[in-house]
Design a protein around this motif. Structure first.
Motif, PDB file in Angstrom:
ATOM      1  N   TYR A   1     102.896  58.975  46.956  1.00 53.95           N
ATOM      2  CA  TYR A   1     102.214  58.764  48.238  1.00 53.95           C
ATOM      3  C   TYR A   1     103.168  58.187  49.281  1.00 53.95           C
ATOM      4  CZ  TYR A   1      98.728  57.088  51.547  1.00 53.95           C
ATOM      5  OH  TYR A   1      98.010  56.843  52.673  1.00 53.95           O
ATOM      6  N   VAL A   2     104.026  57.279  48.866  1.00 52.19           N
ATOM      7  CA  VAL A   2     105.011  56.696  49.795  1.00 52.19           C
ATOM      8  C   VAL A   2     105.969  57.775  50.293  1.00 52.19           C
ATOM      9  CG1 VAL A   2     106.949  55.095  49.973  1.00 52.19           C
ATOM     10  CG2 VAL A   2     104.826  54.376  48.847  1.00 52.19           C
ATOM     11  N   HIS A   3     106.410  58.657  49.368  1.00 53.21           N
ATOM     12  CA  HIS A   3     107.283  59.750  49.781  1.00 53.21           C
ATOM     13  C   HIS A   3     106.572  60.656  50.786  1.00 53.21           C
ATOM     14  CE1 HIS A   3     110.711  58.893  47.306  1.00 53.21           C
ATOM     15  NE2 HIS A   3     110.009  58.903  46.167  1.00 53.21           N
ATOM     16  N   THR A   4     105.285  60.899  50.559  1.00 50.76           N
ATOM     17  CA  THR A   4     104.533  61.735  51.501  1.00 50.76           C
ATOM     18  C   THR A   4     104.461  61.074  52.876  1.00 50.76           C
ATOM     19  OG1 THR A   4     103.207  62.616  49.683  1.00 50.76           O
ATOM     20  CG2 THR A   4     102.333  62.889  51.917  1.00 50.76           C
ATOM     21  N   LEU A   5     104.180  59.763  52.855  1.00 50.17           N
ATOM     22  CA  LEU A   5     104.139  59.042  54.131  1.00 50.17           C
ATOM     23  C   LEU A   5     105.492  59.068  54.826  1.00 50.17           C
ATOM     24  CD1 LEU A   5     101.988  55.886  53.211  1.00 50.17           C
ATOM     25  CD2 LEU A   5     101.283  57.914  54.487  1.00 50.17           C
ATOM     26  N   ARG A   6     106.554  58.960  54.033  1.00 50.80           N
ATOM     27  CA  ARG A   6     107.891  58.983  54.632  1.00 50.80           C
ATOM     28  C   ARG A   6     108.161  60.325  55.302  1.00 50.80           C
ATOM     29  NH1 ARG A   6     112.923  59.689  50.833  1.00 50.80           N
ATOM     30  NH2 ARG A   6     111.846  61.704  50.812  1.00 50.80           N
ATOM     31  N   ASP A   7     107.760  61.426  54.644  1.00 51.43           N
ATOM     32  CA  ASP A   7     107.971  62.750  55.227  1.00 51.43           C
ATOM     33  C   ASP A   7     107.140  62.923  56.503  1.00 51.43           C
ATOM     34  OD1 ASP A   7     109.670  63.299  53.156  1.00 51.43           O
ATOM     35  OD2 ASP A   7     108.159  64.368  51.956  1.00 51.43           O
ATOM     36  N   GLU A   8     105.906  62.399  56.466  1.00 48.36           N
ATOM     37  CA  GLU A   8     105.066  62.509  57.650  1.00 48.36           C
ATOM     38  C   GLU A   8     105.646  61.707  58.818  1.00 48.36           C
ATOM     39  OE1 GLU A   8     101.112  61.386  56.709  1.00 48.36           O
ATOM     40  OE2 GLU A   8     100.713  63.136  55.435  1.00 48.36           O
ATOM     41  N   VAL A   9     106.155  60.527  58.511  1.00 43.01           N
ATOM     42  CA  VAL A   9     106.770  59.709  59.566  1.00 43.01           C
ATOM     43  C   VAL A   9     107.988  60.414  60.154  1.00 43.01           C
ATOM     44  CG1 VAL A   9     108.017  57.570  60.014  1.00 43.01           C
ATOM     45  CG2 VAL A   9     105.900  57.515  58.713  1.00 43.01           C
ATOM     46  N   ALA A  10     108.788  61.042  59.285  1.00 43.19           N
ATOM     47  CA  ALA A  10     109.961  61.762  59.783  1.00 43.19           C
ATOM     48  C   ALA A  10     109.551  62.937  60.669  1.00 43.19           C
ATOM     49  CB  ALA A  10     110.808  62.246  58.609  1.00 43.19           C
ATOM     50  N   GLN A  11     108.499  63.673  60.248  1.00 47.37           N
ATOM     51  CA  GLN A  11     108.030  64.787  61.062  1.00 47.37           C
ATOM     52  C   GLN A  11     107.466  64.309  62.395  1.00 47.37           C
ATOM     53  OE1 GLN A  11     105.233  66.943  58.675  1.00 47.37           O
ATOM     54  NE2 GLN A  11     106.742  67.505  57.104  1.00 47.37           N
ATOM     55  N   LEU A  12     106.696  63.227  62.361  1.00 48.08           N
ATOM     56  CA  LEU A  12     106.147  62.696  63.608  1.00 48.08           C
ATOM     57  C   LEU A  12     107.248  62.169  64.522  1.00 48.08           C
ATOM     58  CD1 LEU A  12     102.975  60.836  62.263  1.00 48.08           C
ATOM     59  CD2 LEU A  12     103.063  62.973  63.548  1.00 48.08           C
ATOM     60  N   HIS A  13     108.279  61.582  63.914  1.00 47.08           N
ATOM     61  CA  HIS A  13     109.398  61.091  64.716  1.00 47.08           C
ATOM     62  C   HIS A  13     110.087  62.253  65.426  1.00 47.08           C
ATOM     63  CE1 HIS A  13     113.576  59.811  65.443  1.00 47.08           C
ATOM     64  NE2 HIS A  13     113.033  58.631  65.698  1.00 47.08           N
ATOM     65  N   ASP A  14     110.309  63.338  64.699  1.00 46.80           N
ATOM     66  CA  ASP A  14     110.927  64.516  65.328  1.00 46.80           C
ATOM     67  C   ASP A  14     110.026  65.093  66.417  1.00 46.80           C
ATOM     68  OD1 ASP A  14     113.047  64.206  63.618  1.00 46.80           O
ATOM     69  OD2 ASP A  14     112.337  65.713  62.178  1.00 46.80           O
ATOM     70  N   ARG A  15     108.727  65.101  66.158  1.00 41.11           N
ATOM     71  CA  ARG A  15     107.801  65.657  67.153  1.00 41.11           C
ATOM     72  C   ARG A  15     107.773  64.795  68.420  1.00 41.11           C
ATOM     73  NH1 ARG A  15     103.908  69.285  67.729  1.00 41.11           N
ATOM     74  NH2 ARG A  15     102.066  68.802  68.997  1.00 41.11           N
ATOM     75  N   VAL A  16     107.748  63.492  68.237  1.00 39.17           N
ATOM     76  CA  VAL A  16     107.764  62.587  69.395  1.00 39.17           C
ATOM     77  C   VAL A  16     109.039  62.772  70.203  1.00 39.17           C
ATOM     78  CG1 VAL A  16     107.903  60.167  70.080  1.00 39.17           C
ATOM     79  CG2 VAL A  16     106.195  60.886  68.407  1.00 39.17           C
ATOM     80  N   GLU A  17     110.165  62.917  69.505  1.00 45.87           N
ATOM     81  CA  GLU A  17     111.434  63.108  70.214  1.00 45.87           C
ATOM     82  C   GLU A  17     111.432  64.429  70.990  1.00 45.87           C
ATOM     83  OE1 GLU A  17     116.259  63.194  69.322  1.00 45.87           O
ATOM     84  OE2 GLU A  17     114.810  63.187  67.680  1.00 45.87           O
ATOM     85  N   THR A  18     110.863  65.481  70.363  1.00 43.85           N
ATOM     86  CA  THR A  18     110.802  66.770  71.054  1.00 43.85           C
ATOM     87  C   THR A  18     109.909  66.701  72.283  1.00 43.85           C
ATOM     88  OG1 THR A  18     111.153  67.935  68.959  1.00 43.85           O
ATOM     89  CG2 THR A  18     110.225  69.204  70.778  1.00 43.85           C
ATOM     90  N   LEU A  19     108.746  66.079  72.141  1.00 45.46           N
ATOM     91  CA  LEU A  19     107.838  65.960  73.278  1.00 45.46           C
ATOM     92  C   LEU A  19     108.405  65.052  74.354  1.00 45.46           C
ATOM     93  CD1 LEU A  19     104.416  65.668  71.381  1.00 45.46           C
ATOM     94  CD2 LEU A  19     105.381  67.670  72.532  1.00 45.46           C
ATOM     95  N   GLN A  20     109.090  64.007  73.942  1.00 44.02           N
ATOM     96  CA  GLN A  20     109.699  63.106  74.921  1.00 44.02           C
ATOM     97  C   GLN A  20     110.799  63.822  75.700  1.00 44.02           C
ATOM     98  OE1 GLN A  20     111.330  59.528  73.186  1.00 44.02           O
ATOM     99  NE2 GLN A  20     110.597  58.284  74.902  1.00 44.02           N
ATOM    100  N   ALA A  21     111.567  64.662  74.991  1.00 46.82           N
ATOM    101  CA  ALA A  21     112.593  65.432  75.680  1.00 46.82           C
ATOM    102  C   ALA A  21     111.971  66.443  76.641  1.00 46.82           C
ATOM    103  CB  ALA A  21     113.481  66.152  74.658  1.00 46.82           C
ATOM    104  N   ARG A  22     110.813  66.993  76.265  1.00 46.09           N
ATOM    105  CA  ARG A  22     110.136  67.942  77.154  1.00 46.09           C
ATOM    106  C   ARG A  22     109.633  67.253  78.415  1.00 46.09           C
ATOM    107  NH1 ARG A  22     105.682  71.390  74.207  1.00 46.09           N
ATOM    108  NH2 ARG A  22     107.544  71.744  72.894  1.00 46.09           N
ATOM    109  N   LEU A  23     109.186  66.003  78.278  1.00 45.85           N
ATOM    110  CA  LEU A  23     108.707  65.266  79.438  1.00 45.85           C
ATOM    111  C   LEU A  23     109.819  64.944  80.424  1.00 45.85           C
ATOM    112  CD1 LEU A  23     106.176  62.727  77.853  1.00 45.85           C
ATOM    113  CD2 LEU A  23     105.647  64.652  79.343  1.00 45.85           C
ATOM    114  N   THR A  24     111.022  64.774  79.929  1.00 47.75           N
ATOM    115  CA  THR A  24     112.142  64.430  80.801  1.00 47.75           C
ATOM    116  C   THR A  24     112.885  65.643  81.329  1.00 47.75           C
ATOM    117  OG1 THR A  24     113.584  64.213  78.853  1.00 47.75           O
ATOM    118  CG2 THR A  24     112.459  62.219  79.629  1.00 47.75           C
ATOM    119  N   GLN A  25     112.392  66.852  81.042  1.00 44.87           N
ATOM    120  CA  GLN A  25     113.060  68.049  81.545  1.00 44.87           C
ATOM    121  C   GLN A  25     112.896  68.167  83.058  1.00 44.87           C
ATOM    122  OE1 GLN A  25     111.406  71.367  79.401  1.00 44.87           O
ATOM    123  NE2 GLN A  25     112.870  71.221  77.724  1.00 44.87           N
TER     124      GLN A  25
END
Length: 476
Positions: A31-55
């Protein structure tokens, strides 16, 4: 996958020791590994959306008008002090052209600075030109129609207005309304205000629409010739932008060459619309990376400006790998674009090509934006440097984007058109306007000739459209 042994690991949310982690049940570890993967995916998604906002317009394909006025990027200057506005040293000046005079007045000096009033050998040394608009007085002709009683058949015989004067508005007046409404994209009420204020002619909105309908018919022969000429050009720059007809999304397409610009409004942005635009044309295409263009079977030059903006957007990302990829790609693409004015020698070309291949190979398998950009470069590989092999081909699609600019401004002012008839008017007047600009011809003069020929039932002069364009005719 095993958890790293460092205490307080950022992957694990709890400060477990390695011994505690080994004693943790396998289900909890999973379960911890699953949470870690989800956090990594959400981190990448936030970074992508944040980069889109600053375009903005320099890091994406967004138009400059979409940039925030509070965050508009400033132009960088290499000099220590900002450059002064106006012409720079060595710039060729553009002086007022001396027009043919309607009145000439001679001025001779009255006396010398020493006080002497007797002067000999007076010669002109300078011509001062004053341009003034004469009082605008409309030429109004009243055709008084008579009728007479026929003594043979017992009926009234009525005189008829000559065909060329039947509309009630002459060629120059009709062309002027077409110029104000079409070339400058003004609405009908603006044309009505102009006629009442400047020409002192009251005119209804319905009458203005009828005049513009006649102008549309008058320039239709030009539109047909422009379309034929565009579909026979060896190189075409093609682009499209959104358009609205009766608040329904349409698309304004343009196919621009060195001598003509052909516009078409279509309900779709698809390969069917692209086929309707080009018909049987099979030349060299310059375009952006839209999927329909990428399947072009003939030679194609992709727009380097779009790729440069995408690379600049990557270079501005916070992630080090993405920023490194963007910075590297930006430098290489800018070097390639500069080769249009300074062609490389064999050694320079091989070195550049090796660096590009290394860039693609290094990031090709990445699952992030850097990998997607590298794979995009690989797909566009055969279309990156076509401008080096074909004379007269530009490395960017700026010619088509500049041609679309007038349509974009028209759409922003009027929110599009309200009928299919309005679409036909926009297509024809924009095609004529841009083609006249490419040939350095006055649109109003062409409109007068078109309307006059239409009123007399004659074919207008279309020979200038097929004539060659001098390099100085349109600065690009």
């Amino acid at each position: 996958m095993e958890l790293k042994s460092e205490p307080h690991n950022t992957v694990c949310p709890f400060p477990f020791t390695p011994q505690d982690w080994e004693q943790t049940p396998r289900a909890v570890q999973a379960y911890v590994h699953t949470l870690r993967d989800e956090v990594a995916q959400l981190h990448d998604r936030v970074e992508t959306l944040q980069a889109r906002l600053t375009q903005h317009s320099t890091t994406s394909s967004r138009p400059p008008s979409s940039d925030s006025p509070y965050k508009k990027p400033r132009r960088r200057t290499t000099a220590a002090m900002p450059r002064k506005a106006g012409g720079k040293l060595g710039h060729v000046g553009h002086r007022q052209v001396l027009l043919p005079p309607t009145t000439v007045r001679e001025l001779t000096p009255e006396r010398c600075a020493c006080g002497n009033t007797t002067l000999a050998l007076t010669t002109p040394y300078h011509t001062h030109q004053v341009i003034e608009l004469p009082p605008i007085a409309m030429d109004v002709t009243h055709w008084v129609l008579h009728q007479g009683w026929c003594v043979a058949c017992g009926r009234w015989a009525k005189a008829q207005v000559p065909v060329e004067h039947a509309t009630g508005y002459g060629p120059r007046c009709s062309a002027l309304m077409g110029e104000v409404a079409g070339t400058y994209g003004n609405g009908r009420r603006m044309v009505q205000t102009f006629c009442a204020s400047v020409l002192q002619v009251p005119i209804s909105l319905g009458a203005i629409q009828k005049v513009l309908d006649r102008v549309t018919q008058a320039i239709d022969p030009y539109y047909v010739v422009i379309a034929t000429q565009a579909r026979q050009s060896s190189v075409n720059y093609i682009d499209e932008t959104s358009w609205f007809c009766m608040h329904t999304l349409h698309w304004l397409w343009v196919m621009a060459s060195e001598g003509v610009a052909f516009y078409m409004i279509h309900p779709r942005r698809s390969k069917e619309a692209f086929a309707a635009l080009i018909e049987d044309w099979a030349g060299l295409l310059v375009s952006d990376g839209y999927g329909v263009y990428q399947h072009w079977v003939e030679a194609r030059q992709t727009c380097l400006a779009h790729l440069i903006r995408s690379a600049r957007g990557l270079a501005a990302r916070d992630h080090p790998d993405l920023a490194a990829c963007g910075t590297w790609a930006l430098a290489e693409l800018q070097r390639l674009c500069h080769m249009a004015t300074a062609p490389p020698n064999g050694g320079e070309w091989r070195a550049w090509y090796a660096r590009l291949c290394k860039l693609i190979d290094q990031y090709h398998d990445h699952a992030d934006d850097a990998g997607r950009f590298a794979r995009r470069l690989l797909r566009e590989m055969d279309s990156l440097w076509v401008f080096l092999a074909h004379h007269g081909v530009e490395p960017t699609n700026n010619r088509a984007e500049r041609a679309l600019r007038c349509g974009v401004l028209w759409r922003k002012r009027s929110l599009g058109t309200a009928s299919t008839k309005g679409n036909r008017w926009v297509e024809r007047i924009l095609s004529l306007k841009e083609t006249c600009r490419l040939h350095a011809r006055a649109t109003y003069t062409v409109l007068v000739d078109a309307v006059s020929s239409f009123f007399h039932g004659q074919q207008p002069d279309l020979s200038w459209i097929n004539a060659g364009v001098s390099p100085s005719a349109h600065p690009l």
